[in-house]
Design an enzyme around this catalytic site. Structure first.
Site, PDB file in Angstrom:
ATOM      1  N   LYS A  92       0.814  -1.222   0.000  1.00 55.11           N
ATOM      2  CA  LYS A  92       0.000   0.000   0.000  1.00 55.11           C
ATOM      3  C   LYS A  92       0.847   1.272   0.000  1.00 55.11           C
ATOM      4  CE  LYS A  92      -4.197  -1.685  -0.061  1.00 55.11           C
ATOM      5  NZ  LYS A  92      -5.103  -1.397  -1.195  1.00 55.11           N
ATOM      6  N   SER A 278       1.785   4.983   2.663  1.00 59.50           N
ATOM      7  CA  SER A 278       0.563   5.798   2.629  1.00 59.50           C
ATOM      8  C   SER A 278       0.275   6.416   3.988  1.00 59.50           C
ATOM      9  CB  SER A 278      -0.636   4.944   2.191  1.00 59.50           C
ATOM     10  OG  SER A 278      -0.438   4.444   0.900  1.00 59.50           O
TER      11      SER A 278
END
Length: 710
Positions: A92, A278
Site C-alpha cells: 500500500k 501511505s
C-alpha cells in the site's frame, strides 16, 4: 552513581540516534552502484547542510518496496510497473514525487513506450513472432508491461495457471528479459550478455539491463527489436546520422522515424516516481529533501555531484539521467490514479485469462455511494444476469476516483460532480430525463427527448414572512452537499457574485452542508445517522444529505432556508412521503424565495427560482461508453419506469429512502444528442459559474486531476 550516569548517557545517545533516524530520510538503493551514488548524495547534502538522507541497499525494487512497507526504509524511485506492485496489499505505498522530463519551458511527467528496430527491415509490429527481442526488465513498463500487453492477442496464451512468461518465450525465438527466471524460461535470457550469476540479472551487472541496455542489445545485433522509452535513442546516440539508422514500429503496422514518437508509440505512460508509505510516510521530509537536492545538485548546478547523472558506464542510478527535476504528487493520488485506468487495467490483464478479460469488458461495475445505495445496487445486480455488479465508496469523489482507475465504470452524477468528473477525463453517457409535473402519462419518446434541466430553488417556511433573498445573511441554511448544483454551486455562486467573499461559513450563522469540515459552522446543523454517527458526511448516512435531506433540515426547523430543486417539496409533502418526519407536511406551508426579493408559492417555481440546472447524468470513461449505453438501455427496458419487471421485481427509479443511484422522479435515461463532453452537456454559463466558484476552494480530486493532465 557512576553507573547511573553511564546508563543515562547511553540512553541520551540512543535517543539522539533514534531522533536522527526519525528526521533522516532512508533511501533504498536497488544495487551496489546505486548505493555508492546514494552515499555520495548523503555526503554532499551534509556539506551544504541540507536535510539528512541515509542509505540502505537491497537487491531489487521488490525488496525495497518490502523494506519501506516494514518501516526499514522510507523511499525509492520506481518505474510504473513496480509502482503498480507497490500499491497492492500488503504494501500500500503511494507515489509522492514524480520525475519531470522535457525542458523547463515544456516540462512533462510522462514518457512514451516505443518499439525500436534497425532500418532496412520490412517486418511490422504484428509480425514479431519468431524474431529476437530486447527488454528493459521483467515487469517494467516500457520493456515488458506495455509491449507484452500490446502483443497479447498474438501470444497464444489463454491465461493462468500458465505464466505469461511461458507464452512470450514461445513467441520470440530468443530474448533478453533481465529479471526473468533463467532456469524456468531459458529462452527469455538467451540473448543476455552477462556472465555467470550476472547473466539476465535485474541490475547493471547485466549489460543489456534497463533502457540503454535493451537498446545496446539491439545495436549489438543480438536482438531485432528493443522495447524502450522514446528518449533512450537520443540519450545514447548524440549523432543524428547514427540515430537515422533506427526507426519505430507503430501500432497501425507502419514505421516512422525515431523523432516521431508522439505519433508512433505503444503507450504514453506516467513518469518514474518516488514512493513512500501511505500512512506515516514522511512525505514532507522526502519532498523537502528532493526539493533542496534538486536546487543544489540538479542539472548544471554542481560539478561535484549530479543528482540526475551517473558515472561513466552506468545509467539511471537512483533517478533517471534524463530527469530535470521533481513534481510533488498531490495527496489524493494513489498508485491507481497515478498510473491511469488504461495502464492499470493492462497490467491486471497480463495476469488474467482471456475469459476473465472478456467478462470484465462486458460487465458494468456501478459505483454506489454509501451503504443504502450499495444495498439497492446489489439488488439490481442480482437481477441483471451478470450485466451489472457493484462497488462502493463513502463519497461521490471517491466513486469518481474508482471510475478513473477502472475499478468501477459508471455512476449518475449531479451537474457539479459532472464538472469534476469531466475535468478528470470522464464523459457523460446518458442523462436522467425527469417526469413532467404537468402530465403523469408516460412519454414513449422519453429516451430521445432532449433533456431540459431542472430548477434550483430556495425554500423557506411560509410562516417566516420577513425572510427574503435579500435577508438570508445570518440565517441558518440547509444544503444538499458541497459541490452539488442546486444545494451549493448555484446559491453559493450567486452569493459569491454579490459579496466577492469566499467566507461561506461566515455568511450563514449555521448550516448543514455535507462534505464540509465537521468542525465548521457549515456542519453545525447536521445530525448524522440514527446513532448520531457520520455527521456531515456527503452520503445518505447523514440524514440531512441530498435533496430530501436538505428539505428535512428545513422541515424539522433546524434551518431557515433549504437549497434544493423545484420538485423536492412536492415529493415530500401532502402524503407523497410516508416517513415519520414528512407524513404530515403540507405543500402550502412552504414558499420560494425569488432573486428580486419577492416570495411565491412552491408551485410557481417557473417564475421564482435561482437558476436552471443541468439534469443529473451518467458518466464513464471513453473506453466504456458504448458498452455502458447498451447495458443501461437494456436494463431500463426491464426495470425502468414502465419496464417489464417494474414494480414486480425491481425498479431502477424508486428508492427505499430517496434518490438512491438515480433520482426517483427520473422517467428514463435519455440520449445526449451530441452533448457528449462535460462542457457541452453543462453549457457554457454553468461551466463559467462553477469555474468562478472554484476560485474559492478546489477539491482534492480536482487538484489531483490537474496534476495528472501534465
Amino acid at each position: 552513581m557512576k553507573l547511573v550516569f553511564l546508563v543515562l548517557l547511553f540512553l541520551g545517545a540512543l535517543g539522539l540516534c533514534l531522533a536522527g533516524r526519525r528526521r533522516s530520510v532512508q533511501w533504498c538503493a536497488v544495487s551496489q552502484p546505486e548505493a555508492t551514488k546514494c552515499f555520495q548524495w548523503q555526503r554532499n547534502m551534509r556539506k551544504v547542510r541540507g536535510p539528512p538522507v541515509s542509505c540502505i541497499k537491497r537487491d531489487s525494487p521488490i525488496q525495497c518496496i518490502q523494506a519501506i512497507a516494514e518501516n526499514r526504509a522510507d523511499a525509492v524511485t520506481l518505474d510504473g510497473g513496480f509502482i503498480y506492485e507497490a500499491g497492492l496489499a500488503p504494501y500500500k505505498l503511494r507515489p509522492v514525487a514524480a520525475e519531470v522530463y522535457g525542458t523547463e519551458r515544456q516540462p512533462r511527467t510522462h514518457y512514451y513506450a516505443v518499439a525500436v528496430v534497425k532500418k532496412g527491415g520490412s517486418f511490422q509490429l504484428n509480425e514479431l513472432q519468431g524474431l529476437k527481442s530486447c527488454h528493459t526488465g521483467l515487469r517494467r513498463t516500457a520493456g515488458w508491461n506495455v509491449p507484452i500487453g500490446t502483443l497479447r492477442p498474438f501470444l497464444n496464451w489463454t491465461g493462468p495457471p500458465e505464466p505469461i512468461e511461458a507464452a512470450v518465450a514461445r513467441f520470440f525465438s530468443a530474448s533478453c528479459v533481465p529479471g526473468a527466471d533463467k532456469g524456468q524460461f531459458p529462452n527469455l535470457c538467451r540473448l543476455c550478455a552477462g556472465t555467470g550469476e550476472n547473466k539476465c540479472a535485474f541490475s547493471s551487472q547485466e549489460p543489456y539491463f534497463s533502457y540503454s541496455g535493451a537498446f545496446k542489445c539491439l545495436r549489438d545485433g543480438a536482438g531485432d527489436v528493443a522495447f524502450i522509452r522514446e528518449s533512450t535513442v537520443f540519450e545514447d546516440l548524440s549523432d543524428e546520422a547514427e540515430r537515422d539508422e533506427y526507426e519505430l514500429l507503430c501500432p497501425d503496422n507502419t514505421r516512422k522515424p525515431v523523432d516521431k514518437f508522439k505519433d508512433c508509440h505503444l503507450a504514453r505512460v506516467p513518469s518514474h516516481a518516488v514512493v513512500a508509505r501511505s500512512v506515516n510516510g514522511k512525505e514532507d521530509a522526502i519532498w523537502n529533501l528532493l526539493r533542496q537536492a534538486q536546487e543544489k545538485f540538479g542539472k548544471d548546478k554542481s560539478p561535484k555531484f549530479q543528482l540526475f547523472g551517473s558515472p561513466s558506464g552506468q545509467k539511471d542510478l537512483l533517478f533517471k539521467d534524463s530527469a530535470i527535476g521533481f513534481s510533488r504528487v498531490p495527496p489524493r493520488i494513489d498508485s491507481g490514479l497515478y498510473l491511469g485506468s488504461g495502464y492499470f487495467t493492462a497490467i491486471q490483464n497480463l495476469r488474467k485469462s482471456e475469459e476473465e478479460v472478456a467478462a470484465r469488458r462486458a460487465r458494468v461495475v456501478w459505483c454506489a455511494v454509501g451503504e443504502q445505495e450499495l444495498r439497492k445496487c446489489n439488488q439490481w445486480s442480482g437481477l441483471s444476469e451478470g450485466s451489472v455488479t457493484c462497488s462502493s465508496a463513502s463519497t461521490t469523489e471517491d466513486c469518481i476516483a474508482l471510475v478513473l482507475k477502472g475499478e468501477a465504470d459508471a455512476m449518475s452524477l449531479d451537474g457539479g460532480y459532472v464538472y469534476t468528473a469531466g475535468k478528470c477525463g470522464l464523459v457523460p453517457v446518458l442523462a436522467e430525463n425527469y417526469k413532467s409535473q404537468q402530465s403523469s402519462d408516460p412519454d414513449p419518446n422519453c429516451v430521445d427527448r432532449p433533456v431540459e434541466g431542472y430548477l434550483a430553488v430556495a425554500v423557506v417556511r411560509r410562516s417566516d414572512t420577513s425572510l427574503t433573498w435579500n435577508s438570508v445573511k445570518g440565517k441558518k441554511s440547509c444544503h444538499t452537499a458541497v459541490d452539488r448544483t442546486a444545494g451549493w454551486n448555484i446559491p453559493m455562486g450567486l452569493l459569491f457574485n454579490q459579496t466577492g467573499s469566499c467566507k461561506f461559513d461566515e455568511y450563514f450563522s449555521q448550516s448543514c452542508a455535507p462534505g464540509s469540515d465537521p468542525r465548521s459552522n457549515l456542519c453545525a446543523l447536521c445530525i448524522g445517522d440514527e446513532q448520531g454517527e457520520n455527521k456531515c458526511v456527503p452520503n445518505s448516512n447523514e440524514r440531512y444529505y441530498g435533496y430530501t435531506g436538505a428539505f428535512r433540515c428545513l422541515a424539522e426547523n433546524a434551518g431557515d432556508v433549504a437549497f434544493v430543486k423545484d420538485v423536492t417539496v412536492l415529493q415530500n409533502t401532502d402524503g407523497n412521503n410516508n416517513e415519520a418526519w414528512a407524513k404530515d407536511l403540507k405543500l402550502a406551508d412552504f414558499a420560494l424565495l425569488c432573486l428580486d426579493g419577492k416570495r411565491k408559492p412552491v408551485t410557481e417555481a417557473r417564475s421564482c427560482h435561482l437558476a436552471m440546472a443541468p439534469n443529473h447524468a451518467v458518466v464513464s470513461r471513453m473506453d466504456k461508453v458504448e458498452r455502458l449505453k447498451q447495458v443501461l438501455l437494456h436494463q431500463q427496458a426491464k426495470f425502468g419506469r414502465n419496464g417489464s419487471d417494474c414494480p414486480d421485481k425491481f425498479c431502477l427509479f424508486q428508492s427505499e429512502t430517496k434518490n438512491l443511484l438515480f433520482n426517483d422522479n427520473t422517467e428514463c435515461l435519455a440520449r445526449l444528442h451530441g452533448k457528449t463532453t462535460y462542457e457541452k452537456y453543462l453549457g457554457p454559463q454553468y461551466v463559467a459559474g462553477i469555474t468562478n466558484l472554484k476560485k474559492c476552494s478546489t477539491s482534492p480530486l480536482l487538484e489531483a486531476c490537474e496534476f495528472l493532465r501534465k
